[in-house]
Design a protein around this motif. Sequence first.
Motif, PDB file in Angstrom:
ATOM      1  N   VAL A 137       3.182  -0.438   0.086  1.00  0.00           N
ATOM      2  CA  VAL A 137       2.927  -1.828  -0.277  1.00  0.00           C
ATOM      3  C   VAL A 137       3.652  -2.773   0.672  1.00  0.00           C
ATOM      4  CG1 VAL A 137       3.234  -3.559  -2.063  1.00  0.00           C
ATOM      5  CG2 VAL A 137       2.487  -1.278  -2.689  1.00  0.00           C
ATOM      6  N   ARG A 168       1.532  -6.867   1.034  1.00  0.00           N
ATOM      7  CA  ARG A 168       1.128  -7.415  -0.258  1.00  0.00           C
ATOM      8  C   ARG A 168       2.142  -7.029  -1.333  1.00  0.00           C
ATOM      9  NH1 ARG A 168      -3.890  -9.410  -0.925  1.00  0.00           N
ATOM     10  NH2 ARG A 168      -3.673  -9.036  -3.161  1.00  0.00           N
ATOM     11  N   SER A 228       2.732 -11.027  -4.936  1.00  0.00           N
ATOM     12  CA  SER A 228       1.376 -11.508  -5.184  1.00  0.00           C
ATOM     13  C   SER A 228       1.423 -12.535  -6.310  1.00  0.00           C
ATOM     14  CB  SER A 228       0.460 -10.334  -5.563  1.00  0.00           C
ATOM     15  OG  SER A 228       0.854  -9.784  -6.807  1.00  0.00           O
ATOM     16  N   ASN A 250      -1.111  -3.232  -6.331  1.00  0.00           N
ATOM     17  CA  ASN A 250      -1.717  -2.617  -5.148  1.00  0.00           C
ATOM     18  C   ASN A 250      -2.700  -1.515  -5.544  1.00  0.00           C
ATOM     19  OD1 ASN A 250      -1.679  -2.053  -2.100  1.00  0.00           O
ATOM     20  ND2 ASN A 250      -1.088  -0.070  -2.954  1.00  0.00           N
ATOM     21  N   HIS A 259      -5.773  -3.303  -6.748  1.00  0.00           N
ATOM     22  CA  HIS A 259      -6.453  -3.918  -5.605  1.00  0.00           C
ATOM     23  C   HIS A 259      -7.147  -2.855  -4.755  1.00  0.00           C
ATOM     24  CE1 HIS A 259      -7.134  -6.629  -2.209  1.00  0.00           C
ATOM     25  NE2 HIS A 259      -6.601  -5.711  -1.434  1.00  0.00           N
ATOM     26  N   THR A 260      -6.477  -1.722  -4.533  1.00  0.00           N
ATOM     27  CA  THR A 260      -7.067  -0.655  -3.731  1.00  0.00           C
ATOM     28  C   THR A 260      -8.300  -0.080  -4.410  1.00  0.00           C
ATOM     29  OG1 THR A 260      -4.894  -0.117  -2.808  1.00  0.00           O
ATOM     30  CG2 THR A 260      -6.615   1.557  -2.631  1.00  0.00           C
ATOM     31  N   ASP A 264      -6.768   3.581   3.476  1.00  0.00           N
ATOM     32  CA  ASP A 264      -6.644   2.133   3.311  1.00  0.00           C
ATOM     33  C   ASP A 264      -7.329   1.374   4.435  1.00  0.00           C
ATOM     34  OD1 ASP A 264      -4.962   2.819   5.340  1.00  0.00           O
ATOM     35  OD2 ASP A 264      -3.234   1.676   4.629  1.00  0.00           O
TER      36      ASP A 264
END
Length: 580
Positions: free
Chosen positions: A11, A16, A19, A136, A139-140, A497
């Motif tokens: 991360v 990120r 946030s 994360n 989000h991923t 990623d």
Amino acid sequence: MRRFTTAIGRVVAGGRFLSPWSLAATLPLSMTIMAPVGAGVDVAALAPATLATTVCFVLALGVLVLIERRLSAPRVRAIVLIVGIVACAALRPLVQDAWATLWALPVPAAAQLPFRIATNVVVWPVVLAMIAVLENAVHTLRRTNTLLREVAAELAGAPDHAVVFDRYARREVDAAASALTGAVARWEAAAGASDVRALGEEGFRRWSHRLQHIADDRTSTSSLRASPATDEIPTRRRRRSLPPLRVPPRGTVAIVYIACTLPYALRTIGPAELIAGLVAAVVVTVIVDHVARRRMFARTARRSSCVYLLGAALGGVALSALAASSGHHGLIALLPAVDYLAFALAAVLCAGAVHRLRREQRRLSGTITHAQRTTREGVGPVREGLRRTAELLHRDGQGACVQFALTHPQASPADAAALREDLLALVHRLASTYTAADPGADAAAVRALLATWGRVIVLRTALDPAGLAVLDAHPVLARDVYDVIAEGLLNAVKHSDRKRADVSLEVVATGAGRRLRARVRSRGRTAPDAELRPASRARELGAHLRADGRDALLEATFPLPASPSVVSAEHPEKQAAPPS
């Protein structure tokens, strides 16, 4: 713990760490569990100072967010983040006391200041790290699902594409049969050997080349795209009234609750009371986890989640009762009930969101796998049927004409009638030759797969011409290579990623002989626990997924089958001109 540390490093490197979710979670934590507590501290009286301190803390973290987004070097970004978060956490008690002094509010004893600073320095980095890892992950998953949805949309028209291509191929085969039937009927044996040779050249050879060209030409099929209506992946309608709920992993709430309260407890209560509080938190969590997973409640996720939250509420009340029995009163006694239930609610919501995204990812992965198989099985047999038909015209049709011209310079009517019957019988076999079942694939199917993925991700390919020739010569081997590459590209999107992948296919020499090696490299950092599913087709074919530096490499090697005997050693397009 190692996975958590690895996730934090990923991360921080990704830029990120902080946030909007970090800033949103700071407010309730600052006003409740991170509010100044202890002997002689009036939490209610200090509420205005606590609120002002929280605003300053959120603004400081917001500045760190802007700085983090602007820094490109991972090492510099990590240093700035660590120093900035620790500095903000350490200054938080000082800012709290400054606001309290400004407004003539009671200030905690000066002896508590070092402990308050140490508590903030310990708790806030841990809490922000947990929020960052969770955010994360969500989000991923969302980004991966979006990319998978794009791939699925590209593959959605595979059945329609195969149907259109099949209709087009059947029309060409029927046209070849009709034209050749007329040419054979018009042929006159009296014209001599030159006329039968022309029948082979202008009739059978020309149609053989035409069908072969349609089978091999990728541009002839790439334009046959599905209609816009079929390029859309239907999404399930979801009720928006309630958020997704899911029981979190065992012990999650206890770990978070103890991590946040232990620093304060170490300096405000005695050893016996501290041990009793720790044991009570663990026992409450064990009971809540166990009851929510009972078979009578675990039939549906929402029912088990509601039971879990109800148990957390009762457990929080029990912890507050224990605090009241230890001499605490007012807001201090109510904090355990509020904090424990709040942590449980956050855990249930986060687990539900992650579970929904993972379920969506599994659904999209299954859709892509099915669509890729449909593409291979749909278009591949069409190409193979055209090739078989072209080979029949070249090998048997043109070959019969050339052989007749060489052996019958002056053909008798009986010989000419026999040839005419043989050629008409061959023409009538075109339809059945085209529709013969063949479950294999070819190099064109692999190229089409790579072209589809290349429209979605950055894809680099290194395809050995010798390896492609092997695929065309062995349809079953081509099918297995297709499945391995398809699985590797899907893993590249799910576990990497970056939207990058490298695909290579080559013939290599090994101690066991020459083999065909297929590789799919996922560019960028890959999940350390990524592995092939036990029931995956690639694993059945002997493929292995391993780490290669920061990349993941899916590799499979196949022994080269013995080359089958052929009637004609030359491709129709490379066939030498018949002797005159």
